[in-house]
Design a protein around this motif. Structure first.
Motif, PDB file in Angstrom:
ATOM      1  N   ALA A   1      18.261   5.356  -1.647  1.00 25.76           N
ATOM      2  CA  ALA A   1      18.549   5.787  -3.020  1.00 25.76           C
ATOM      3  C   ALA A   1      17.271   6.395  -3.582  1.00 25.76           C
ATOM      4  CB  ALA A   1      19.000   4.596  -3.874  1.00 25.76           C
ATOM      5  N   VAL A   2      17.018   7.623  -3.331  1.00 22.03           N
ATOM      6  CA  VAL A   2      17.795   8.578  -2.568  1.00 22.03           C
ATOM      7  C   VAL A   2      17.119   8.796  -1.218  1.00 22.03           C
ATOM      8  CG1 VAL A   2      18.536   9.785  -4.680  1.00 22.03           C
ATOM      9  CG2 VAL A   2      16.445  10.528  -3.567  1.00 22.03           C
ATOM     10  N   SER A   3      17.797   9.530  -0.333  1.00 23.39           N
ATOM     11  CA  SER A   3      17.178   9.903   0.933  1.00 23.39           C
ATOM     12  C   SER A   3      16.128  10.975   0.669  1.00 23.39           C
ATOM     13  CB  SER A   3      18.235  10.470   1.878  1.00 23.39           C
ATOM     14  OG  SER A   3      18.816  11.628   1.318  1.00 23.39           O
ATOM     15  N   TYR A   4      15.051  10.950   1.441  1.00 20.09           N
ATOM     16  CA  TYR A   4      14.015  11.962   1.247  1.00 20.09           C
ATOM     17  C   TYR A   4      14.553  13.359   1.580  1.00 20.09           C
ATOM     18  CZ  TYR A   4       9.795  14.661   1.390  1.00 20.09           C
ATOM     19  OH  TYR A   4       8.861  15.636   1.130  1.00 20.09           O
ATOM     20  N   ALA A   5      15.166  13.489   2.764  1.00 20.51           N
ATOM     21  CA  ALA A   5      15.481  14.824   3.276  1.00 20.51           C
ATOM     22  C   ALA A   5      16.432  15.609   2.371  1.00 20.51           C
ATOM     23  CB  ALA A   5      16.049  14.729   4.688  1.00 20.51           C
TER      24      ALA A   5
ATOM     25  N   SER B   1       0.807  -1.225   0.000  1.00 22.28           N
ATOM     26  CA  SER B   1       0.000   0.000   0.000  1.00 22.28           C
ATOM     27  C   SER B   1       0.838   1.272   0.000  1.00 22.28           C
ATOM     28  CB  SER B   1      -0.897   0.009   1.239  1.00 22.28           C
ATOM     29  OG  SER B   1      -0.082   0.034   2.397  1.00 22.28           O
ATOM     30  N   GLY B   2       2.164   1.134   0.207  1.00 17.15           N
ATOM     31  CA  GLY B   2       2.993   2.340   0.234  1.00 17.15           C
ATOM     32  C   GLY B   2       4.374   2.023   0.764  1.00 17.15           C
ATOM     33  N   GLY B   3       5.218   3.040   0.782  1.00 14.48           N
ATOM     34  CA  GLY B   3       6.587   2.845   1.227  1.00 14.48           C
ATOM     35  C   GLY B   3       6.662   2.300   2.643  1.00 14.48           C
ATOM     36  N   THR B   4       5.798   2.802   3.498  1.00 14.71           N
ATOM     37  CA  THR B   4       5.828   2.357   4.891  1.00 14.71           C
ATOM     38  C   THR B   4       5.561   0.863   4.981  1.00 14.71           C
ATOM     39  OG1 THR B   4       5.115   4.538   5.631  1.00 14.71           O
ATOM     40  CG2 THR B   4       4.785   2.704   7.164  1.00 14.71           C
ATOM     41  N   GLU B   5       4.554   0.388   4.276  1.00 13.61           N
ATOM     42  CA  GLU B   5       4.267  -1.055   4.333  1.00 13.61           C
ATOM     43  C   GLU B   5       5.432  -1.847   3.737  1.00 13.61           C
ATOM     44  OE1 GLU B   5       0.556  -2.394   2.572  1.00 13.61           O
ATOM     45  OE2 GLU B   5       0.880  -4.438   3.266  1.00 13.61           O
ATOM     46  N   SER B   6       6.009  -1.355   2.651  1.00 14.54           N
ATOM     47  CA  SER B   6       7.156  -2.058   2.051  1.00 14.54           C
ATOM     48  C   SER B   6       8.299  -2.172   3.064  1.00 14.54           C
ATOM     49  CB  SER B   6       7.650  -1.318   0.807  1.00 14.54           C
ATOM     50  OG  SER B   6       6.699  -1.412  -0.242  1.00 14.54           O
ATOM     51  N   LEU B   7       8.561  -1.090   3.776  1.00 13.90           N
ATOM     52  CA  LEU B   7       9.693  -1.100   4.714  1.00 13.90           C
ATOM     53  C   LEU B   7       9.393  -1.966   5.938  1.00 13.90           C
ATOM     54  CD1 LEU B   7      10.926   2.600   4.478  1.00 13.90           C
ATOM     55  CD2 LEU B   7      11.775   0.584   3.293  1.00 13.90           C
ATOM     56  N   ILE B   8       8.161  -1.911   6.440  1.00 10.29           N
ATOM     57  CA  ILE B   8       7.825  -2.771   7.582  1.00 10.29           C
ATOM     58  C   ILE B   8       8.009  -4.237   7.175  1.00 10.29           C
ATOM     59  CG2 ILE B   8       5.959  -3.546   9.117  1.00 10.29           C
ATOM     60  CD1 ILE B   8       4.900  -0.660   9.123  1.00 10.29           C
TER      61      ILE B   8
ATOM     62  N   ALA C   1      17.868   7.859   7.122  1.00  8.71           N
ATOM     63  CA  ALA C   1      16.916   6.810   6.708  1.00  8.71           C
ATOM     64  C   ALA C   1      15.508   7.250   7.075  1.00  8.71           C
ATOM     65  CB  ALA C   1      17.250   5.484   7.374  1.00  8.71           C
ATOM     66  N   HIS C   2      14.542   6.883   6.255  1.00 12.49           N
ATOM     67  CA  HIS C   2      13.164   7.333   6.445  1.00 12.49           C
ATOM     68  C   HIS C   2      12.600   6.888   7.794  1.00 12.49           C
ATOM     69  CE1 HIS C   2       8.859   7.887   5.698  1.00 12.49           C
ATOM     70  NE2 HIS C   2       9.232   8.734   4.750  1.00 12.49           N
ATOM     71  N   ALA C   3      11.747   7.742   8.369  1.00 17.56           N
ATOM     72  CA  ALA C   3      11.107   7.470   9.660  1.00 17.56           C
ATOM     73  C   ALA C   3      10.354   6.138   9.672  1.00 17.56           C
ATOM     74  CB  ALA C   3      10.147   8.604   9.999  1.00 17.56           C
TER      75      ALA C   3
ATOM     76  N   MET D   1      10.254   0.371  -3.642  1.00 13.33           N
ATOM     77  CA  MET D   1      10.062   1.444  -4.627  1.00 13.33           C
ATOM     78  C   MET D   1       8.585   1.802  -4.657  1.00 13.33           C
ATOM     79  SD  MET D   1      11.221   1.411  -8.624  1.00 13.33           S
ATOM     80  CE  MET D   1      10.106   0.162  -9.254  1.00 13.33           C
ATOM     81  N   ASP D   2       8.290   3.078  -4.543  1.00 13.43           N
ATOM     82  CA  ASP D   2       6.891   3.508  -4.510  1.00 13.43           C
ATOM     83  C   ASP D   2       6.384   3.853  -5.908  1.00 13.43           C
ATOM     84  OD1 ASP D   2       7.013   3.194  -1.804  1.00 13.43           O
ATOM     85  OD2 ASP D   2       7.029   5.350  -1.325  1.00 13.43           O
ATOM     86  N   TRP D   3       5.323   3.187  -6.292  1.00 13.61           N
ATOM     87  CA  TRP D   3       4.681   3.560  -7.562  1.00 13.61           C
ATOM     88  C   TRP D   3       3.966   4.895  -7.412  1.00 13.61           C
ATOM     89  CZ3 TRP D   3       6.740   0.434 -10.835  1.00 13.61           C
ATOM     90  CH2 TRP D   3       6.832  -0.935 -10.619  1.00 13.61           C
ATOM     91  N   HIS D   4       3.510   5.191  -6.189  1.00 15.18           N
ATOM     92  CA  HIS D   4       2.680   6.396  -6.013  1.00 15.18           C
ATOM     93  C   HIS D   4       3.498   7.664  -5.810  1.00 15.18           C
ATOM     94  CE1 HIS D   4       2.067   5.322  -1.424  1.00 15.18           C
ATOM     95  NE2 HIS D   4       3.237   5.879  -1.632  1.00 15.18           N
ATOM     96  N   LYS D   5       4.821   7.584  -6.032  1.00 15.94           N
ATOM     97  CA  LYS D   5       5.610   8.821  -6.057  1.00 15.94           C
ATOM     98  C   LYS D   5       5.983   9.091  -7.520  1.00 15.94           C
ATOM     99  CE  LYS D   5       6.916   8.624  -1.243  1.00 15.94           C
ATOM    100  NZ  LYS D   5       7.799   7.934  -0.298  1.00 15.94           N
ATOM    101  N   TYR D   6       7.255   8.856  -7.893  1.00 13.13           N
ATOM    102  CA  TYR D   6       7.656   9.289  -9.237  1.00 13.13           C
ATOM    103  C   TYR D   6       7.233   8.376 -10.392  1.00 13.13           C
ATOM    104  CZ  TYR D   6       9.972  13.314  -7.291  1.00 13.13           C
ATOM    105  OH  TYR D   6      10.221  14.501  -6.655  1.00 13.13           O
TER     106      TYR D   6
ATOM    107  N   VAL E   1      17.902  -1.575   0.388  1.00  9.84           N
ATOM    108  CA  VAL E   1      18.045  -0.263  -0.252  1.00  9.84           C
ATOM    109  C   VAL E   1      16.659   0.342  -0.408  1.00  9.84           C
ATOM    110  CG1 VAL E   1      18.769   0.984  -2.312  1.00  9.84           C
ATOM    111  CG2 VAL E   1      20.170  -0.895  -1.432  1.00  9.84           C
ATOM    112  N   ASP E   2      16.455   1.481   0.249  1.00 13.50           N
ATOM    113  CA  ASP E   2      15.177   2.165   0.195  1.00 13.50           C
ATOM    114  C   ASP E   2      15.120   3.066  -1.043  1.00 13.50           C
ATOM    115  OD1 ASP E   2      12.819   3.447   0.534  1.00 13.50           O
ATOM    116  OD2 ASP E   2      13.365   4.498   2.387  1.00 13.50           O
ATOM    117  N   GLY E   3      14.523   2.513  -2.074  1.00 16.77           N
ATOM    118  CA  GLY E   3      14.347   3.275  -3.312  1.00 16.77           C
ATOM    119  C   GLY E   3      12.923   3.791  -3.423  1.00 16.77           C
ATOM    120  N   CYS E   4      12.255   3.973  -2.279  1.00 13.80           N
ATOM    121  CA  CYS E   4      10.851   4.400  -2.296  1.00 13.80           C
ATOM    122  C   CYS E   4      10.665   5.636  -3.155  1.00 13.80           C
ATOM    123  CB  CYS E   4      10.355   4.660  -0.875  1.00 13.80           C
ATOM    124  SG  CYS E   4       9.899   3.134  -0.026  1.00 13.80           S
ATOM    125  N   ILE E   5      11.533   6.615  -2.931  1.00 13.07           N
ATOM    126  CA  ILE E   5      11.314   7.853  -3.690  1.00 13.07           C
ATOM    127  C   ILE E   5      12.227   7.956  -4.912  1.00 13.07           C
ATOM    128  CG2 ILE E   5      12.863   9.480  -2.466  1.00 13.07           C
ATOM    129  CD1 ILE E   5      10.241  11.333  -2.486  1.00 13.07           C
ATOM    130  N   GLY E   6      13.431   7.383  -4.821  1.00 11.47           N
ATOM    131  CA  GLY E   6      14.382   7.580  -5.916  1.00 11.47           C
ATOM    132  C   GLY E   6      14.498   6.423  -6.888  1.00 11.47           C
TER     133      GLY E   6
END
Ligand SMILES: *Cc1c(COP(=O)(O)O)cnc(C)c1O
Length: 481
Positions: A179-183, A97-104, A132-134, A240-245, A206-211
């Protein structure tokens, strides 16, 4: 207290009421909102997403054996993600459902892998760069995995390899890189993290949620990127988040594993109750097929050439913004953004005043609070529509800085010292509300100007911030009269 109405209301009335609720919301279109929303600027894409979503709205992803359509959508999405991220034929993954669920899920998989492979570990630890993302913190707290935080390089904001190596203990199960960091929008040295993971027989996410989605297009456009994907030895999972880029409707991400042997630790099965047998890939059980269908449709509709074109415009906008921000006296871009996320700070200007001034001119730009090694700053999420608006935005930014300049910049350390008496472990909800009221904040009625409250939070240490924000949110979601 509000009750469900006795008599149902007419369709038109319900829909009109609903529409009216949205009048104070941030714009999701048009390029004025530089956070939360991702606008591609293409015709038809939203319509394709919406229609696909509605087509599969009622299908239930609870059980992949009864909706072959959803099984097909999920495996095709995972496969497209794997090839996009340098995976071989062994890489597998699931829709979430999103980056958070992927990371959990990635953290749960690592924890359960370690329980099976390293049973001597009683208190599993994961090492996180402070960038690293919250959501990793959420995962650690939900799942009982200790978080070991390591500072990042203060100039580049990238993970510090020596500090990471020094933090590895026999309880370490997982390393994390972004890859990449949000902040700050930079990629951690994934290859070096991979070597550490291999040497210590631990996992690397590797957290590619946003990048993760856009970096391959940056590479195609000739931009030098830090290697970050499954082609890097030692990388065992990615998100990797589909709902971002990828510009898909919200509720769409993917988590991938190097192979099935690892992914099996993600799966939850339960036959130990009187009801139907449960087997779930992800956290949700009953879920709409809508987000998956919408993601599949948008990816197939835009296609590689479409995404490359969006990326070209996004890259151009980002370059203009970096140059434009640096040309404004007193502003400084933090680190060297490697994608289209740009954070900038100031030694002389209160950035929270600038944010309020921008809002008056129709721009929403996001505040990021100070943290050891990273000053308070303004964060911009650049998207496909930003190119058309970036010059206007920069012109207003320059004006807003001039409005804020005479007010100067508070001495945050000095202000922070005023909170020395507040022990986050002992603070009571009433103290929090008194503190908020003192800054003119009423949870039921947020003020237009947020500089005061942002400043207060900025002055507090992170532990106090967390307690205050928890009390605040708890109040915000009270019963409706
Ligand atoms: C957005 C983001 C997440 C969390 O994703 P959600 O979809 O908001 O749950 C995780 N990691 C990074 C780097 C992100 O940018």
């Amino acid at each position: 207290m509000l009750r469900i109405p006795d008599k149902g209301k007419a369709k038109d009335q319900v829909l009109a009421e609903l529409a009216a609720f949205g009048t104070k919301d941030l714009d999701t279109k048009g390029g004025g909102t530089w956070a939360y929303v991702y606008d591609h600027g293409l015709a038809d894409v939203d319509e394709v997403g919406k229609q696909a979503y509605m087509m599969y709205l009622s299908q239930n992803g609870l059980d992949p054996t009864v909706y072959p359509s959803l099984l097909r959508l999920e495996t095709e999405l995972a496969s497209m993600a794997a090839s996009h991220l340098g995976g071989d034929e062994h890489v597998v993954g699931n829709f979430t459902s999103g980056g958070t669920e992927s990371l959990i899920l990635a953290v749960k998989t690592a924890r359960d892998w370690a329980r099976a492979k390293k049973p001597h570990i009683k208190k599993p630890e994961m090492i996180l760069p402070t960038t690293a993302h919250a959501a990793f913190h959420k995962a650690g707290k939900y799942l009982g995995v200790e978080i070991v935080l390591v500072p990042v390089d203060p100039q580049t904001f990238k993970a510090d390899i020596a500090a990471t190596e020094a933090a590895i203990t026999e309880n370490t199960i997982l390393l994390v890189g972004s890859a990449v960091s949000y902040a700050h929008g930079v990629t951690d040295p994934i290859a070096e993290l991979g070597q550490l993971a291999l040497k210590n027989n631990i996992l690397l996410h590797v957290d590619g949620c946003i990048g993760g989605f856009m970096l391959p297009y940056y590479k195609q456009l000739g931009v030098e990127i830090t290697p970050f994907d499954f082609s890097v030895p030692g990388v065992t999972s990615m998100s990797m988040d589909w709902h971002k880029y990828a510009y898909c409707p919200k509720g769409a991400s993917v988590v991938l594993y190097k192979n099935k042997d690892l992914r099996r630790y993600q799966i939850f099965a339960c036959a130990n109750w009187t009801g139907y047998t449960i087997i779930n890939n992800a956290i949700q059980s009953s879920k709409s097929g809508g987000p998956m269908a919408a993601a599949w449709a948008v990816l197939n509709h835009i296609g590689q050439e479409g995404y490359l074109e969006i990326t070209r415009r996004t890259l151009e906008a980002t370059q203009k913004i970096i140059t434009g921000v640096e040309a404004i006296d007193g502003l400084e871009v933090m680190g060297k953004p490697e994608l289209c996320l740009v954070a900038f700070s100031s030694d002389t200007i209160n950035v929270f005043e600038v944010i309020d001034e921008m809002k008056l001119r129709g721009w929403y730009v996001q505040p990021q609070l100070r943290y050891p090694g990273s000053k308070e700053n303004i964060h911009l999420t650049v998207t496909g529509v930003s190119l058309e608006r970036c010059e206007a935005m920069l012109a207003d930014l320059a004006q807003c800085v001039e409005v804020a300049r005479p007010k100067g910049c508070p001495n945050w350390d000095e202000l922070g010292a005023g909170f020395a008496d507040f022990d986050p472990a002992k603070i009571e909800p009433d103290d929090i509300m008194a503190l908020m009221a003192g800054a003119g904040v009423d949870p039921a009625n947020l003020p237009e100007r947020m500089a005061e409250i942002n400043g207060l939070l900025n002055a507090m240490n992170p532990a106090l911030r967390e307690v205050v924000l928890t009390g605040f949110l708890n109040d915000m979601f009270g019963p409706v009269a």
